[in-house]
Design a protein around this motif. Structure first.
Motif, PDB file in Angstrom:
ATOM      1  N   ARG A  72       0.828  -1.209   0.000  1.00 27.33           N
ATOM      2  CA  ARG A  72       0.000   0.000   0.000  1.00 27.33           C
ATOM      3  C   ARG A  72       0.869   1.270   0.000  1.00 27.33           C
ATOM      4  O   ARG A  72       0.604   2.221  -0.729  1.00 27.33           O
ATOM      5  CB  ARG A  72      -0.915   0.001   1.231  1.00 27.33           C
ATOM      6  CG  ARG A  72      -1.917   1.144   1.247  1.00 27.33           C
ATOM      7  CD  ARG A  72      -2.663   1.227   2.561  1.00 27.33           C
ATOM      8  NE  ARG A  72      -1.817   1.508   3.706  1.00 27.33           N
ATOM      9  CZ  ARG A  72      -1.330   2.727   3.989  1.00 27.33           C
ATOM     10  NH1 ARG A  72      -1.580   3.739   3.211  1.00 27.33           N
ATOM     11  NH2 ARG A  72      -0.582   2.897   5.058  1.00 27.33           N
ATOM     12  N   ALA A  75       2.465   1.937  -3.406  1.00 26.25           N
ATOM     13  CA  ALA A  75       1.490   2.516  -4.334  1.00 26.25           C
ATOM     14  C   ALA A  75       1.273   3.998  -4.019  1.00 26.25           C
ATOM     15  O   ALA A  75       1.186   4.830  -4.927  1.00 26.25           O
ATOM     16  CB  ALA A  75       0.168   1.755  -4.259  1.00 26.25           C
ATOM     17  N   GLU A  76       1.222   4.327  -2.738  1.00 24.86           N
ATOM     18  CA  GLU A  76       1.047   5.726  -2.340  1.00 24.86           C
ATOM     19  C   GLU A  76       2.247   6.574  -2.751  1.00 24.86           C
ATOM     20  O   GLU A  76       2.087   7.690  -3.249  1.00 24.86           O
ATOM     21  CB  GLU A  76       0.845   5.797  -0.820  1.00 24.86           C
ATOM     22  CG  GLU A  76       0.501   7.179  -0.319  1.00 24.86           C
ATOM     23  CD  GLU A  76       0.233   7.184   1.176  1.00 24.86           C
ATOM     24  OE1 GLU A  76       0.345   8.265   1.772  1.00 24.86           O
ATOM     25  OE2 GLU A  76      -0.076   6.127   1.746  1.00 24.86           O
ATOM     26  N   ARG A  78       4.267   5.951  -5.229  1.00 23.00           N
ATOM     27  CA  ARG A  78       4.212   6.073  -6.689  1.00 23.00           C
ATOM     28  C   ARG A  78       3.239   7.174  -7.096  1.00 23.00           C
ATOM     29  O   ARG A  78       3.551   8.004  -7.954  1.00 23.00           O
ATOM     30  CB  ARG A  78       3.810   4.723  -7.296  1.00 23.00           C
ATOM     31  CG  ARG A  78       3.821   4.699  -8.811  1.00 23.00           C
ATOM     32  CD  ARG A  78       3.461   3.327  -9.383  1.00 23.00           C
ATOM     33  NE  ARG A  78       2.148   2.886  -8.936  1.00 23.00           N
ATOM     34  CZ  ARG A  78       1.933   1.848  -8.126  1.00 23.00           C
ATOM     35  NH1 ARG A  78       2.936   1.134  -7.685  1.00 23.00           N
ATOM     36  NH2 ARG A  78       0.707   1.516  -7.768  1.00 23.00           N
ATOM     37  N   ASP A  79       2.067   7.211  -6.458  1.00 19.83           N
ATOM     38  CA  ASP A  79       1.084   8.252  -6.773  1.00 19.83           C
ATOM     39  C   ASP A  79       1.594   9.638  -6.401  1.00 19.83           C
ATOM     40  O   ASP A  79       1.402  10.605  -7.143  1.00 19.83           O
ATOM     41  CB  ASP A  79      -0.238   7.982  -6.044  1.00 19.83           C
ATOM     42  CG  ASP A  79      -0.954   6.755  -6.579  1.00 19.83           C
ATOM     43  OD1 ASP A  79      -0.612   6.309  -7.701  1.00 19.83           O
ATOM     44  OD2 ASP A  79      -1.856   6.250  -5.873  1.00 19.83           O
ATOM     45  N   LEU A  80       2.263   9.744  -5.257  1.00 21.15           N
ATOM     46  CA  LEU A  80       2.791  11.044  -4.829  1.00 21.15           C
ATOM     47  C   LEU A  80       3.912  11.524  -5.747  1.00 21.15           C
ATOM     48  O   LEU A  80       4.001  12.715  -6.044  1.00 21.15           O
ATOM     49  CB  LEU A  80       3.273  10.969  -3.386  1.00 21.15           C
ATOM     50  CG  LEU A  80       2.179  10.827  -2.330  1.00 21.15           C
ATOM     51  CD1 LEU A  80       2.778  10.596  -0.957  1.00 21.15           C
ATOM     52  CD2 LEU A  80       1.290  12.056  -2.328  1.00 21.15           C
ATOM     53  N   LYS A  81       4.757  10.606  -6.200  1.00 16.86           N
ATOM     54  CA  LYS A  81       5.813  10.992  -7.139  1.00 16.86           C
ATOM     55  C   LYS A  81       5.220  11.487  -8.450  1.00 16.86           C
ATOM     56  O   LYS A  81       5.692  12.461  -9.032  1.00 16.86           O
ATOM     57  CB  LYS A  81       6.756   9.817  -7.405  1.00 16.86           C
ATOM     58  CG  LYS A  81       7.748   9.581  -6.299  1.00 16.86           C
ATOM     59  CD  LYS A  81       8.706   8.460  -6.649  1.00 16.86           C
ATOM     60  CE  LYS A  81       9.721   8.244  -5.550  1.00 16.86           C
ATOM     61  NZ  LYS A  81      10.659   7.165  -5.876  1.00 16.86           N
ATOM     62  N   GLU A  82       4.176  10.821  -8.909  1.00 15.45           N
ATOM     63  CA  GLU A  82       3.505  11.239 -10.139  1.00 15.45           C
ATOM     64  C   GLU A  82       2.879  12.627  -9.965  1.00 15.45           C
ATOM     65  O   GLU A  82       3.028  13.494 -10.829  1.00 15.45           O
ATOM     66  CB  GLU A  82       2.435  10.215 -10.513  1.00 15.45           C
ATOM     67  CG  GLU A  82       1.740  10.492 -11.811  1.00 15.45           C
ATOM     68  CD  GLU A  82       0.724   9.412 -12.142  1.00 15.45           C
ATOM     69  OE1 GLU A  82      -0.351   9.770 -12.646  1.00 15.45           O
ATOM     70  OE2 GLU A  82       1.012   8.235 -11.903  1.00 15.45           O
ATOM     71  N   SER A  83       2.223  12.839  -8.826  1.00 13.63           N
ATOM     72  CA  SER A  83       1.623  14.155  -8.554  1.00 13.63           C
ATOM     73  C   SER A  83       2.696  15.223  -8.453  1.00 13.63           C
ATOM     74  O   SER A  83       2.522  16.344  -8.949  1.00 13.63           O
ATOM     75  CB  SER A  83       0.824  14.115  -7.254  1.00 13.63           C
ATOM     76  OG  SER A  83      -0.218  13.202  -7.357  1.00 13.63           O
ATOM     77  N   ASN A  84       3.802  14.883  -7.807  1.00 13.72           N
ATOM     78  CA  ASN A  84       4.911  15.831  -7.663  1.00 13.72           C
ATOM     79  C   ASN A  84       5.481  16.212  -9.023  1.00 13.72           C
ATOM     80  O   ASN A  84       5.792  17.382  -9.273  1.00 13.72           O
ATOM     81  CB  ASN A  84       5.991  15.219  -6.769  1.00 13.72           C
ATOM     82  CG  ASN A  84       6.928  16.257  -6.215  1.00 13.72           C
ATOM     83  OD1 ASN A  84       6.679  17.445  -6.300  1.00 13.72           O
ATOM     84  ND2 ASN A  84       8.018  15.788  -5.639  1.00 13.72           N
TER      85      ASN A  84
END
Length: 165
Positions: A72, A75-76, A78-84
């Motif tokens: 989990r 995945a979080e 990965r999502d934060l890096k994408e948002s960043n």
């Protein structure tokens, strides 16, 4: 994609293998002998048995709950890096836009007085700084020489004289 076994079959296979571990020299040997009888792959059975031993506290390693938490969190991240990355690209875009907008400002506010008469003139057109100095930015038109109020009226607010022919 790997074949998914129902938890009921997985638990039964692990229970049977753990019960018969004493009959074999290693976990791998037990799994290799019992896997065909249970209808699963020997490596899958071995991983299930090892994970069951870790969850029971017989071996060291991350438990099933810890593995779920790690999954989990990854995945979080990965999502934060994408948002960043999206925010970085947006800030670069808006910084370029602000640089162009700053180039369009008429005058730096510290030089807000007219260089000819000293009058406060905050309405100078873009690029009309001191004499001889112009901005060389693409898309910014060069302003005519001299402050705007000198082109419209005289120093004391009178309209310029019309020359008669």
């Amino acid at each position: 994609m790997p074949k998914q076994f129902p938890p009921k079959i997985r638990d039964r296979a692990v229970r049977m293998t753990v019960d018969r571990l004493s009959e074999y020299p290693s976990v791998y040997a037990a799994c290799k002998a019992l896997a065909p009888k249970l209808g699963v792959g020997p490596e899958s059975l071995r991983r299930w048995v090892v994970q069951a031993q870790i969850d029971a506290g017989e071996k060291t390693g991350p438990s099933s709950d810890e593995l779920e938490e790690i999954k989990r969190l990854r995945a979080e991240v990965r999502d934060l890096k994408e948002s960043n990355e999206i925010l970085k690209q947006a800030s670069i875009f808006f910084a370029r836009e602000l640089d162009l907008a700053a180039a369009d400002l008429s005058v730096h506010r510290r030089n807000a007085r007219c260089w000819l008469c000293g009058r406060v003139d905050l309405r100078r057109p873009a690029g009309a700084g001191r004499a001889g100095r112009r901005t060389n930015l693409p898309g910014v038109e060069k302003a005519p020489a001299g402050p705007a109020h000198h082109r419209r009226r005289t120093h004391y607010g009178r309209a310029p004289r019309l020359e008669s022919p």
